[in-house]
Design a protein around this motif. Structure first.
Motif, PDB file in Angstrom:
ATOM      1  N   ALA A 194     -15.277 -46.942  -5.667  1.00 50.77           N
ATOM      2  CA  ALA A 194     -14.714 -45.614  -5.893  1.00 50.77           C
ATOM      3  C   ALA A 194     -13.262 -45.706  -6.362  1.00 50.77           C
ATOM      4  O   ALA A 194     -12.825 -44.925  -7.220  1.00 50.77           O
ATOM      5  N   ALA A 195     -12.492 -46.637  -5.812  1.00 52.05           N
ATOM      6  CA  ALA A 195     -11.101 -46.802  -6.234  1.00 52.05           C
ATOM      7  C   ALA A 195     -11.028 -47.197  -7.701  1.00 52.05           C
ATOM      8  O   ALA A 195     -10.182 -46.698  -8.456  1.00 52.05           O
ATOM      9  N   GLN A 196     -11.932 -48.099  -8.123  1.00 51.78           N
ATOM     10  CA  GLN A 196     -11.945 -48.480  -9.534  1.00 51.78           C
ATOM     11  C   GLN A 196     -12.353 -47.304 -10.412  1.00 51.78           C
ATOM     12  O   GLN A 196     -11.914 -47.191 -11.553  1.00 51.78           O
ATOM     13  N   ASP A 197     -13.165 -46.411  -9.856  1.00 57.13           N
ATOM     14  CA  ASP A 197     -13.635 -45.235 -10.593  1.00 57.13           C
ATOM     15  C   ASP A 197     -12.633 -44.085 -10.525  1.00 57.13           C
ATOM     16  O   ASP A 197     -12.939 -42.969 -10.938  1.00 57.13           O
ATOM     17  N   ASP A 198     -11.434 -44.364  -9.977  1.00 62.03           N
ATOM     18  CA  ASP A 198     -10.358 -43.364  -9.862  1.00 62.03           C
ATOM     19  C   ASP A 198     -10.755 -42.164  -8.999  1.00 62.03           C
ATOM     20  O   ASP A 198     -10.240 -41.056  -9.189  1.00 62.03           O
ATOM     21  N   ASP A 199     -11.662 -42.404  -8.060  1.00 61.51           N
ATOM     22  CA  ASP A 199     -12.077 -41.349  -7.140  1.00 61.51           C
ATOM     23  C   ASP A 199     -11.353 -41.583  -5.811  1.00 61.51           C
ATOM     24  O   ASP A 199     -11.878 -42.213  -4.892  1.00 61.51           O
ATOM     25  N   ARG A 200     -10.128 -41.091  -5.717  1.00 64.04           N
ATOM     26  CA  ARG A 200      -9.307 -41.334  -4.538  1.00 64.04           C
ATOM     27  C   ARG A 200      -9.941 -40.750  -3.274  1.00 64.04           C
ATOM     28  O   ARG A 200      -9.888 -41.371  -2.209  1.00 64.04           O
TER      29      ARG A 200
END
Length: 342
Positions: A194-200
């Protein structure tokens, strides 16, 4: 034996692992073993488990590029005939579970050996096959761990949507496990994707769930599974890198120090990677002296390790130090890194 390895590089193949495997294959095998098939018992199961530990310990210390051919040869020459042998249903499930770990190890070794399409494809195929073996054995923890391997590979390759989907599958398989380290392992996998997907929001949520799990004692004996080795030190390292991707450098530094100083990391390859990551965080915070001191320790650890992650860290360090060409220590570190990288 290497000819029995295959090359598959598409991220779509990773998602195909989520298709249901043949859950009744072991039951059928106990009834249809061919005449003359080798009889398999607990001795063979114990042998596979012992080899997984021995080969895994070596790879953790020296990198996946060491001795992968031994794991492949043992799998294809010794274990493969046992899978086609004569065994009870209980022994068959244990054998398939142990073989799932061996196949997963071969995948991890291939992934850690080098960043080429061939090795990436091999790793992907091994992880998918490990999942099928684990699912046929009825072991949800090993199934989730195999999916985690695919998810991490998707993270590394930048396949963001696939990584999140596989991370969610990891969490779902591990939802009812009584092993808190396993739960922490899979929650951190989803947080990383999720972090890599910019989903904080998703990353923060699952990182918190991972942290809650890693602090809980196990309710039962968790045995010698892959996820059982997810120590607080490994959790602190992975969490530090998730926080770094989210831009929280102070928390990332704290977690990386936690991994190194409080819990310790007894594998040279792992310690080298944590030191490399910590040096990068120091540099992003503007502490050049701290970064170079940490990278010096990294180079001392890295010498002789055959790992794509270590090689990538060496290259990353060399590139980042180019801006400090006028600093003698920076030049010395770059030269030492070049010698180690060969």
């Amino acid at each position: 034996m290497e000819r029995r390895e295959f090359i598959l590089a598409s991220s779509g193949y990773a998602l195909s692992a989520l298709g249901l495997p043949d859950m009744d294959s072991i039951t059928r095998r106990t009834k249809t073993a061919l005449p003359g098939a080798v009889r398999v018992g607990q001795g063979e199961v114990a042998a596979v488990r012992h080899m997984v530990k021995a080969l895994g310990d070596s790879a953790s210390e020296l990198g996946g590029g060491h001795a992968r051919h031994l794991a492949v040869r043992y799998l294809t020459q010794d274990v493969a005939p046992w899978l086609e042998g004569r065994f009870s249903e209980g022994t068959g499930r244990e054998l398939f579970a142990a073989t799932s770990q061996l196949v997963h190890l071969a995948g991890w070794m291939a992934q850690d050996e080098g960043d080429t399409p061939e090795l990436r494809g091999l790793a992907q195929r091994y992880y998918a096959h490990s999942f099928r073996l684990a699912a046929e054995a009825g072991d949800p923890e090993l199934s989730a761990t195999a999916l985690r391997g695919l998810a991490v590979q998707c993270v590394d390759l930048g396949h963001r949507a696939e990584a999140v989907q596989l991370g969610e599958a990891c969490v779902e398989y591990g939802r009812h496990l009584h092993n808190p380290r396993a739960v922490a392992y899979y929650e951190a996998t989803l947080a990383s994707a999720a972090a890599q997907d910019d989903d904080r929001r998703m990353a923060t949520k699952h990182l918190a769930m991972s942290e809650a799990a890693i602090g809980r004692p196990a309710a039962v004996d968790v045995g010698d599974s892959w996820a059982a080795h997810y120590s607080p030190g490994r959790w602190a390292h992975e969490s530090g890198m998730i926080l770094s991707r989210l831009g929280d450098l102070d928390a990332a530094e704290e977690h990386l120090h936690l991994a190194l100083d409080i819990h310790g990391l007894d594998r040279r390859r792992t310690r080298a990677i944590v030191l490399a990551d910590l040096g990068g965080v120091w540099l992003r915070q503007g502490d050049v002296d701290g970064a170079m001191a940490t990278w010096r320790s990294f180079l001392d650890c890295a010498d002789g390790i055959r790992s794509v992650k270590v090689r990538a860290a060496l290259q990353d360090m060399r590139v980042r130090l180019r801006r400090y060409d006028g600093v003698p220590e920076a030049q010395e570190l770059r030269e030492q890194a070049t010698r180690i990288a060969g």
